[in-house]
Scaffold this motif. Structure first.
Motif, PDB file in Angstrom:
ATOM      1  N   MET A   1     -33.775  55.394  -7.500  1.00  0.00           N
ATOM      2  CA  MET A   1     -32.730  54.785  -8.301  1.00  0.00           C
ATOM      3  C   MET A   1     -31.547  54.403  -7.401  1.00  0.00           C
ATOM      4  O   MET A   1     -31.243  55.081  -6.435  1.00  0.00           O
ATOM      5  N   SER A   2     -30.897  53.295  -7.740  1.00  0.00           N
ATOM      6  CA  SER A   2     -29.712  52.861  -7.008  1.00  0.00           C
ATOM      7  C   SER A   2     -28.724  52.291  -8.020  1.00  0.00           C
ATOM      8  O   SER A   2     -29.036  52.155  -9.201  1.00  0.00           O
ATOM      9  N   ILE A   3     -27.552  51.909  -7.554  1.00  0.00           N
ATOM     10  CA  ILE A   3     -26.562  51.357  -8.478  1.00  0.00           C
ATOM     11  C   ILE A   3     -27.022  50.012  -9.036  1.00  0.00           C
ATOM     12  O   ILE A   3     -26.543  49.583 -10.072  1.00  0.00           O
ATOM     13  N   PHE A   4     -27.980  49.373  -8.380  1.00  0.00           N
ATOM     14  CA  PHE A   4     -28.473  48.085  -8.859  1.00  0.00           C
ATOM     15  C   PHE A   4     -29.288  48.208 -10.139  1.00  0.00           C
ATOM     16  O   PHE A   4     -29.615  47.206 -10.762  1.00  0.00           O
ATOM     17  N   LEU A  14     -19.785  40.512 -22.049  1.00  0.00           N
ATOM     18  CA  LEU A  14     -21.176  40.152 -21.762  1.00  0.00           C
ATOM     19  C   LEU A  14     -21.822  41.232 -20.894  1.00  0.00           C
ATOM     20  O   LEU A  14     -21.189  41.758 -19.977  1.00  0.00           O
ATOM     21  N   THR A  15     -23.077  41.537 -21.170  1.00  0.00           N
ATOM     22  CA  THR A  15     -23.801  42.522 -20.370  1.00  0.00           C
ATOM     23  C   THR A  15     -24.374  41.852 -19.135  1.00  0.00           C
ATOM     24  O   THR A  15     -24.954  40.767 -19.220  1.00  0.00           O
ATOM     25  N   THR A  16     -24.187  42.497 -17.995  1.00  0.00           N
ATOM     26  CA  THR A  16     -24.713  41.990 -16.731  1.00  0.00           C
ATOM     27  C   THR A  16     -25.252  43.156 -15.924  1.00  0.00           C
ATOM     28  O   THR A  16     -24.893  44.305 -16.156  1.00  0.00           O
ATOM     29  N   SER A  17     -26.110  42.863 -14.981  1.00  0.00           N
ATOM     30  CA  SER A  17     -26.687  43.896 -14.127  1.00  0.00           C
ATOM     31  C   SER A  17     -25.991  43.902 -12.774  1.00  0.00           C
ATOM     32  O   SER A  17     -25.650  42.844 -12.232  1.00  0.00           O
ATOM     33  N   TYR A  21     -25.531  42.032  -7.214  1.00  0.00           N
ATOM     34  CA  TYR A  21     -24.815  42.339  -5.971  1.00  0.00           C
ATOM     35  C   TYR A  21     -25.729  42.891  -4.876  1.00  0.00           C
ATOM     36  O   TYR A  21     -25.259  43.271  -3.809  1.00  0.00           O
ATOM     37  N   LYS A  22     -27.022  42.923  -5.175  1.00  0.00           N
ATOM     38  CA  LYS A  22     -27.984  43.431  -4.196  1.00  0.00           C
ATOM     39  C   LYS A  22     -27.835  42.667  -2.880  1.00  0.00           C
ATOM     40  O   LYS A  22     -27.701  41.453  -2.870  1.00  0.00           O
ATOM     41  N   GLY A  23     -27.837  43.408  -1.784  1.00  0.00           N
ATOM     42  CA  GLY A  23     -27.674  42.793  -0.475  1.00  0.00           C
ATOM     43  C   GLY A  23     -26.232  42.778   0.004  1.00  0.00           C
ATOM     44  O   GLY A  23     -25.953  42.427   1.146  1.00  0.00           O
ATOM     45  N   ASN A  24     -25.301  43.146  -0.878  1.00  0.00           N
ATOM     46  CA  ASN A  24     -23.886  43.235  -0.517  1.00  0.00           C
ATOM     47  C   ASN A  24     -23.486  44.686  -0.295  1.00  0.00           C
ATOM     48  O   ASN A  24     -24.088  45.599  -0.861  1.00  0.00           O
ATOM     49  N   VAL A  25     -22.448  44.887   0.487  1.00  0.00           N
ATOM     50  CA  VAL A  25     -21.786  46.180   0.571  1.00  0.00           C
ATOM     51  C   VAL A  25     -20.758  46.173  -0.550  1.00  0.00           C
ATOM     52  O   VAL A  25     -19.959  45.243  -0.661  1.00  0.00           O
ATOM     53  N   ARG A 156     -25.927  48.112   1.377  1.00  0.00           N
ATOM     54  CA  ARG A 156     -26.632  46.918   0.886  1.00  0.00           C
ATOM     55  C   ARG A 156     -27.879  47.247   0.057  1.00  0.00           C
ATOM     56  O   ARG A 156     -28.359  46.414  -0.701  1.00  0.00           O
ATOM     57  N   GLU A 157     -28.382  48.462   0.205  1.00  0.00           N
ATOM     58  CA  GLU A 157     -29.569  48.874  -0.551  1.00  0.00           C
ATOM     59  C   GLU A 157     -29.200  49.532  -1.885  1.00  0.00           C
ATOM     60  O   GLU A 157     -30.079  49.938  -2.640  1.00  0.00           O
ATOM     61  N   GLY A 158     -27.896  49.680  -2.144  1.00  0.00           N
ATOM     62  CA  GLY A 158     -27.459  50.264  -3.415  1.00  0.00           C
ATOM     63  C   GLY A 158     -27.254  51.759  -3.377  1.00  0.00           C
ATOM     64  O   GLY A 158     -27.111  52.388  -4.426  1.00  0.00           O
ATOM     65  N   ASN A 159     -27.224  52.341  -2.183  1.00  0.00           N
ATOM     66  CA  ASN A 159     -27.020  53.787  -2.050  1.00  0.00           C
ATOM     67  C   ASN A 159     -25.543  54.107  -1.860  1.00  0.00           C
ATOM     68  O   ASN A 159     -24.836  53.412  -1.140  1.00  0.00           O
ATOM     69  N   VAL A 160     -25.106  55.194  -2.493  1.00  0.00           N
ATOM     70  CA  VAL A 160     -23.721  55.636  -2.372  1.00  0.00           C
ATOM     71  C   VAL A 160     -23.561  56.311  -1.011  1.00  0.00           C
ATOM     72  O   VAL A 160     -24.225  57.293  -0.712  1.00  0.00           O
TER      73      VAL A 160
END
Length: 181
Positions: A1-4, A14-17, A21-25, A156-160
């Motif tokens: 699991m990641s923040i993505f 509006l609901t968004t995922s 932002y995947k690939g961003n810091v 960038r992988e969504g890890n804290v």
């Protein structure tokens, strides 16, 4: 699991995922417009401008859980931040970031990076600790969000990767941001 894996609501509802932002810091921060730490918005915007082209993105989640320091409505928050601090990074719908009604994103963030204490060299640290001990002692228990402007740095992988408390000024995070870019 990641923040993505998390869905959030924009200021307009509006609901968004967060997957977009995947690939961003990312730097995820809970904000309030009537807080002693509100001036951090100006420096957060400067970080966004400095590193945005390199794949850095700040996302803000207003919360009214700390001494009711976010009395504005969602659209008003966005307008206040833009007019008073030049903010152009996304500010999402106001949410709870701690306790029973905490948004699942914040439950996840705090489970990934525990509270390690405030920067006691910050000029308002002693005052903040006094307020928490006197008025909100339960806030000091566990790893939950302690106050406005708690910041989580996400790779960038969504890890804290890092957690920075209210008493960490935005520019103090620069070396950590640069490492991930």
């Amino acid at each position: 699991m990641s923040i993505f894996d998390y869905k959030v609501k924009t200021a307009s509802g509006l609901t968004t995922s967060l997957e977009k932002y995947k690939g961003n810091v990312l730097l995820i921060v809970n904000t309030a417009t009537k807080c002693g730490f509100t001036p951090q918005l100006t420096d957060l915007q400067k970080l966004q401008e400095r590193y945005g082209e390199r794949g850095f993105q700040i996302v803000a989640f207003p919360s009214n859980q700390f001494a009711e320091q976010e009395p504005l409505k969602d659209g008003e928050i966005t307008e206040f931040c833009a007019l008073n601090h030049g903010v152009n990074f996304p500010i999402f719908k106001k949410i709870d970031v701690r306790d029973d009604n905490a948004h699942p994103l914040y439950t996840y963030l705090t489970s990934q990076k525990p509270f390690e204490g405030f920067n006691m060299d910050h000029p308002v640290s002693k005052l903040l600790m006094s307020i928490l001990k006197e008025r909100h002692p339960h806030y000091l228990l566990g790893d939950s969000i302690k106050w406005n402007f708690t910041k989580f740095l996400i790779n960038r992988e969504g890890n804290v990767v890092n957690r920075f408390e209210s008493t960490t000024e935005p520019f103090e995070m620069e070396p950590y941001i640069e490492t991930l870019l």
